[in-house]
Design an enzyme around this catalytic site. Sequence first.
Site, short mmCIF file in Angstrom:
data_model
loop_
_atom_site.label_atom_id
_atom_site.label_comp_id
_atom_site.label_asym_id
_atom_site.label_seq_id
_atom_site.Cartn_x
_atom_site.Cartn_y
_atom_site.Cartn_z
N LYS A 216 6.41 18.45 59.69
CA LYS A 216 5.47 18.57 60.50
C LYS A 216 6.04 20.20 60.72
O LYS A 216 5.45 21.49 60.78
CB LYS A 216 4.59 17.89 61.01
CG LYS A 216 4.00 18.60 61.85
CD LYS A 216 2.30 19.19 61.72
CE LYS A 216 1.59 19.75 61.98
NZ LYS A 216 0.05 19.84 61.55
N CYS A 270 -1.29 25.31 66.78
CA CYS A 270 -0.08 24.64 65.88
C CYS A 270 0.71 25.69 66.21
O CYS A 270 2.03 25.23 66.16
CB CYS A 270 -1.10 24.23 64.75
SG CYS A 270 -2.61 23.03 64.98
N1 SAJ Z 1 -2.49 34.51 60.38
C1 SAJ Z 1 -2.11 36.05 60.40
N2 SAJ Z 1 -1.53 36.42 59.22
C2 SAJ Z 1 -1.42 35.58 58.38
C3 SAJ Z 1 -2.20 34.26 58.43
C4 SAJ Z 1 -2.36 33.65 59.29
O1 SAJ Z 1 -2.07 36.63 61.72
O2 SAJ Z 1 -1.29 36.27 57.39
C5 SAJ Z 1 -3.09 34.23 62.42
C6 SAJ Z 1 -3.99 33.33 61.99
O3 SAJ Z 1 -5.35 34.75 62.70
C7 SAJ Z 1 -4.16 32.72 63.24
C8 SAJ Z 1 -2.53 32.18 63.42
O4 SAJ Z 1 -1.77 32.60 62.91
O5 SAJ Z 1 -4.12 33.52 64.92
C9 SAJ Z 1 -3.01 30.17 62.99
O6 SAJ Z 1 -3.65 30.27 61.95
P1 SAJ Z 1 -4.07 29.79 60.58
O7 SAJ Z 1 -4.98 29.93 59.82
O8 SAJ Z 1 -2.42 29.89 59.17
O9 SAJ Z 1 -3.07 27.97 61.28
P2 SAJ Z 1 -3.61 26.99 62.43
O10 SAJ Z 1 -3.50 27.18 63.01
O11 SAJ Z 1 -5.57 27.16 61.62
O12 SAJ Z 1 -3.40 26.14 61.34
C10 SAJ Z 1 -2.26 25.45 60.88
C11 SAJ Z 1 -1.99 25.11 59.54
N3 SAJ Z 1 -0.60 24.87 58.62
C12 SAJ Z 1 -0.54 25.40 58.09
O13 SAJ Z 1 -0.48 26.35 57.15
C13 SAJ Z 1 1.69 25.46 57.97
C14 SAJ Z 1 -2.45 23.40 58.86
O14 SAJ Z 1 -2.05 23.00 57.75
C15 SAJ Z 1 -1.80 22.83 60.14
O15 SAJ Z 1 -2.22 21.20 60.17
C16 SAJ Z 1 -1.98 23.04 61.52
O16 SAJ Z 1 -1.58 24.06 61.77
C17 SAJ Z 1 -1.54 21.73 62.38
O17 SAJ Z 1 -2.62 21.63 63.22
O18 SAJ Z 1 -0.52 21.78 63.12
#
Ligand code: SAJ
Length: 430
Positions: A216, A270
Amino acid sequence: MDFDTISVIGLGYIGLPTAAVIASRRKKVIGVDINQHAVDTINQGDIHIVEPELDIVVHAAVKEGYLRATTKPEPADAFLIAVPTPFKAENGNDHVPDLTYIKAASQTIAAVLKKGDLVILESTSPVGATEQMAAWLAEARPDLTFPQTHGEESDIRIAHCPERVLPGHVVRELVENDRVIGGMTAKCSKAATTLYKIFVQGECITTTVRTAEMAKLTENSFRDVNIAFANELSIICDKLDINVWELIRLANRHPRVNILQPGPGVGGHCIAVDPWFIVSETPEEARLIRTAREVNDGKPEWVVEKVQQAVGEYLTANPDKTAKDVTIACFGLAFKPDIDDLRESPALRIAEEIVARHPGGVLLVEPNIEHLSSGRLAGANLINQQVALEKADVVVMLVDHKSFKNMPSDNVDSRFLVDSRGIWEDRLRK
Ligand code: SAJ
């Protein structure tokens, strides 16, 4: 192995959907939470958190009598712990994980544990947390045997199975995603797999407890490191006068390159947190993971500086004005597009800084939220996006919400635009 009654400890963003989805499979589920308001809300068939489709599932589960919430633990055949694992407050900057909630949950269920029960830790945890939980349970119940001392013959089975659902898609991903299940013994893994098979359509893959914990942390660190790469590129490109979004599109045409998108920083509870669980345990070794965190955490301040530069440009172009006359509009406050979640949001942090530093007017736009009820901007007015666009002298694009992408940007002067998401980059090429 039958699980007639399943108890979920912690009815937050993971626990409540999990409890409701299991209940929707016609299993008796007892949800336990220390928050009386959450318990009362759920028992009325409502929800206290925001997640698409969850209200319908919870409503049906409660109405049909399969889901009930309480503040007191009750006997069950399996216990699923989904409580928060924040950082220790006193060690804020060291980012040391705080297992207090896991300890409290262990003590809560210890009182009602019986021979044959299964305990699963779902909370995102540092490596070793499940074994620590097992030790707390054993300490509280010397009359029962546990896998750390009795292996396959133990009375209680213990496993770690991290949640991996994406906020905004929780109800679907809970069912469809594969699950990594780390039992303390093979029997523990088998019992946990049987439990997850009640509602998981994805594959259940078993491993060791430590590998499951690390899996994780690895997933979220992988994403954090890759976003940090994109964010670093955006800063480099800004200096070299290159359009970073075009650059990434071009580089991603290579069959083995897949760069993520830069933004104002990394938010949510996360990805901005979990990598520190690795760093705090192995600070000497986790150099790249730490640096990625620092790059992403530094991005909001960089955006704020860009806004100050844009205000400077505006004043140079309008010498009759002072900073007090300049209106800045911040588009988006949520931590990512098309959600209303402000937790650890870099956009919110940037808006707060702009409000604190800018002597003129600051307009805040967040179409997914009605009002700001907490934090440094509590009570501040939110404004319609069209009105904000018309009134703004400097435009700051912080979240790539769908509704922003469709806004006409013809009248926005690129000199006075800070577009941290690149949503107008086609129209406003340098
Ligand atoms: N972000 C960027 N650029 C990108 C992708 C995301 O700046 O190309 C930013 C988003 O805007 C946001 C942050 O990253 O601020 C996180 O967003 P996210 O959509 O990547 O992830 P979370 O935090 O909503 O959910 C993540 C997920 N983990 C992964 O994709 C590896 C989810 O599957 C997990 O279950 C969750 O964390 C968790 O609970 O740990």
